[in-house]
Design a protein around this motif. Sequence first.
Motif, short mmCIF file in Angstrom:
data_model
loop_
_atom_site.label_atom_id
_atom_site.label_comp_id
_atom_site.label_asym_id
_atom_site.label_seq_id
_atom_site.Cartn_x
_atom_site.Cartn_y
_atom_site.Cartn_z
N HIS A 177 0.85 -1.19 0.00
CA HIS A 177 0.00 0.00 0.00
C HIS A 177 0.88 1.24 0.00
O HIS A 177 1.88 1.30 0.73
N SER A 178 0.54 2.22 -0.84
CA SER A 178 1.22 3.52 -0.85
C SER A 178 2.72 3.35 -1.12
O SER A 178 3.10 2.90 -2.20
N LEU A 179 3.55 3.68 -0.17
CA LEU A 179 4.99 3.50 -0.32
C LEU A 179 5.32 2.03 -0.56
O LEU A 179 6.13 1.70 -1.43
N GLY A 180 4.67 1.14 0.18
CA GLY A 180 4.88 -0.28 -0.01
C GLY A 180 4.45 -0.76 -1.37
O GLY A 180 5.03 -1.70 -1.93
N ALA A 181 3.42 -0.13 -1.95
CA ALA A 181 2.97 -0.50 -3.29
C ALA A 181 4.05 -0.21 -4.32
O ALA A 181 4.29 -1.01 -5.24
N GLY A 182 4.71 0.93 -4.19
CA GLY A 182 5.81 1.24 -5.09
C GLY A 182 6.95 0.25 -4.96
O GLY A 182 7.58 -0.14 -5.95
N VAL A 183 7.22 -0.19 -3.73
CA VAL A 183 8.30 -1.16 -3.49
C VAL A 183 7.98 -2.49 -4.17
O VAL A 183 8.82 -3.07 -4.86
N TYR A 211 -1.83 -1.14 -3.99
CA TYR A 211 -2.97 -0.33 -3.55
C TYR A 211 -2.53 1.11 -3.34
O TYR A 211 -1.57 1.38 -2.60
N ALA A 212 -3.21 2.04 -4.01
CA ALA A 212 -2.87 3.46 -3.94
C ALA A 212 -1.38 3.68 -4.16
O ALA A 212 -0.69 4.26 -3.34
N PRO A 213 -0.85 3.22 -5.30
CA PRO A 213 0.61 3.22 -5.48
C PRO A 213 1.18 4.60 -5.78
O PRO A 213 0.53 5.44 -6.41
N ALA A 214 2.39 4.81 -5.31
CA ALA A 214 3.17 5.96 -5.77
C ALA A 214 3.61 5.69 -7.20
O ALA A 214 3.80 4.54 -7.60
N ARG A 215 3.77 6.74 -7.98
CA ARG A 215 4.25 6.57 -9.35
C ARG A 215 5.69 6.05 -9.30
O ARG A 215 6.56 6.70 -8.73
N LEU A 239 -2.27 10.31 -4.71
CA LEU A 239 -0.89 9.85 -4.91
C LEU A 239 -0.64 9.26 -6.30
O LEU A 239 0.37 9.61 -6.92
N PRO A 240 -1.50 8.39 -6.82
CA PRO A 240 -1.24 7.88 -8.18
C PRO A 240 -1.30 8.95 -9.25
O PRO A 240 -0.87 8.72 -10.38
N ARG A 241 -1.82 10.13 -8.91
CA ARG A 241 -1.94 11.23 -9.87
C ARG A 241 -0.86 12.29 -9.68
O ARG A 241 -0.78 13.22 -10.47
N THR A 242 -0.05 12.18 -8.64
CA THR A 242 0.94 13.21 -8.33
C THR A 242 2.25 12.89 -9.03
O THR A 242 2.91 11.90 -8.71
N THR A 243 2.65 13.74 -9.96
CA THR A 243 3.84 13.49 -10.77
C THR A 243 5.04 14.33 -10.37
O THR A 243 6.07 14.27 -11.00
N PRO A 279 10.59 10.16 -21.60
CA PRO A 279 10.93 8.81 -21.13
C PRO A 279 11.18 8.76 -19.63
O PRO A 279 11.19 7.67 -19.05
N ARG A 280 11.37 9.92 -19.00
CA ARG A 280 11.70 9.92 -17.57
C ARG A 280 10.47 10.11 -16.68
O ARG A 280 10.56 9.98 -15.46
N ARG A 281 9.34 10.40 -17.26
CA ARG A 281 8.13 10.64 -16.49
C ARG A 281 7.62 9.31 -15.91
O ARG A 281 7.53 8.31 -16.62
N LEU A 282 7.27 9.29 -14.64
CA LEU A 282 6.83 8.07 -13.98
C LEU A 282 5.31 8.00 -13.95
O LEU A 282 4.62 9.02 -13.93
N PHE A 283 4.79 6.76 -13.93
CA PHE A 283 3.35 6.52 -14.00
C PHE A 283 2.93 5.47 -12.97
O PHE A 283 3.76 4.72 -12.46
N ALA A 284 1.63 5.43 -12.71
CA ALA A 284 1.08 4.33 -11.92
C ALA A 284 1.23 3.06 -12.75
O ALA A 284 0.93 3.04 -13.93
#
Length: 444
Positions: A177-183, A211-215, A239-243, A279-284
Amino acid sequence: MSGLCCLPILECVYCLACARWAWKKLLYTAGQESENWGLATSTEFEPIPRICRFIQAVYEDDLRNPIWAPPEGYGMNPDWVVLKKDYDETDGQVSPYMIYLDHERADIILAVRGLHMAKEGDYLVLLDNKLGQTSFDGGYVHNGLLRAAEWVFAAEIEILRELVLKYPSYTLTLAGHSLGAGVVTLLTILVIKNLEKLGNIKRNRIRCFAYAPARSMSLNLAVRYADVINSIVLQDDFLPRTTTASEVLLKTIFCLPCLLCVMCLKDTCTSEEKRLRDPRRLFAPGRLYHIIVRKPFRWGTIPPVVRTAVPVDGRFEHIAISCNMLSDHSIILIERESQRAIDVMLEDDRIMDIPPKQRMERSSSLAKEHSEEYREALRRAVALDIPQAYSPSAYGTFFKNEQTENFDDSPAETSLLSKNRKSWSELAGRLFDTDEYGHSVLKP
């Protein structure tokens, strides 16, 4: 004198532009971005509320006497917990996590909790990133999340290997979840790139729920791993929308509304083509599941509707201004609403009285539909010339581009990239086989 006369006119133009932007953003709702997606079925959505409860269990100090357990409990047996590490054992490298053997559903689960507001280490992981800092598997990823994933991989690879070899029919599920989702999304890529270190487990036995991942990854990676990674977003979650880059986030950490307002302005002024071609922009990451529980200009919630797709463009690109944009990030709300959603789906199935045989056939056809949708997403990525900065991976690429260091391409260089683009037939041939019925299926 004439210049002074122009000032009121310019001010009026600016005011009208700002008013138009404000009106457009205030009328924008999160449901608009997924309104053309297909509806999720109970078969594919069933694991999502259940896996979410395993993540919630990581927050507990004593699983036999949980404090935050939902009314029905976590649905887990504490005796099946293989290991559970807290902050002292992770040395601040990653959030606490747990490995659990779900013998009832033949599943090996690694669950990682989200950011702890009082832990410095979690902030260091989240903020350890700059635009285009880390290249990985032919794309770009979040540097801090990749380092955390590498730490977990190195620490637990032997245990995971033993479990995979001991239970060869079990699936391997990574969830966070959140930070853990990105990991876990980046950990999933690490696992797929090192299948031999886990006893050569097949790719189709690995799945990830974020769940609710960081990009966390660039667009080419987000689409290429959509057959394995699933992202779950509740309505207006910010959070998934914050770039924004992490260094900007650090400066505005005590004024999150200010940050979100700035991001709204930035998104409005950034063209769709520029977003896709960077190419460097991050996404969900991965396949997206969007849980809709509210409608505009309507009081209260509605029965949850879950829409799913593997979109290339329109992957939660705009922040939805809402009083729920922060609360929708809560793991408790995500679990509650996802459970409500599966209850509604199951009730609809009971009303339709679908025979068991037809349900099995529907499950088989659903897998084929997801495979076709995944294939179509890759096709669209090829058509849109989504950049890939580094060499191809074993699971497909969008460009055969050897010039990896120059990101400010001239028109001539951009044209060269297009000429060097791999054909769709070559890409599809590397990703898919054909079964006895003539259907395209992912290679193991």
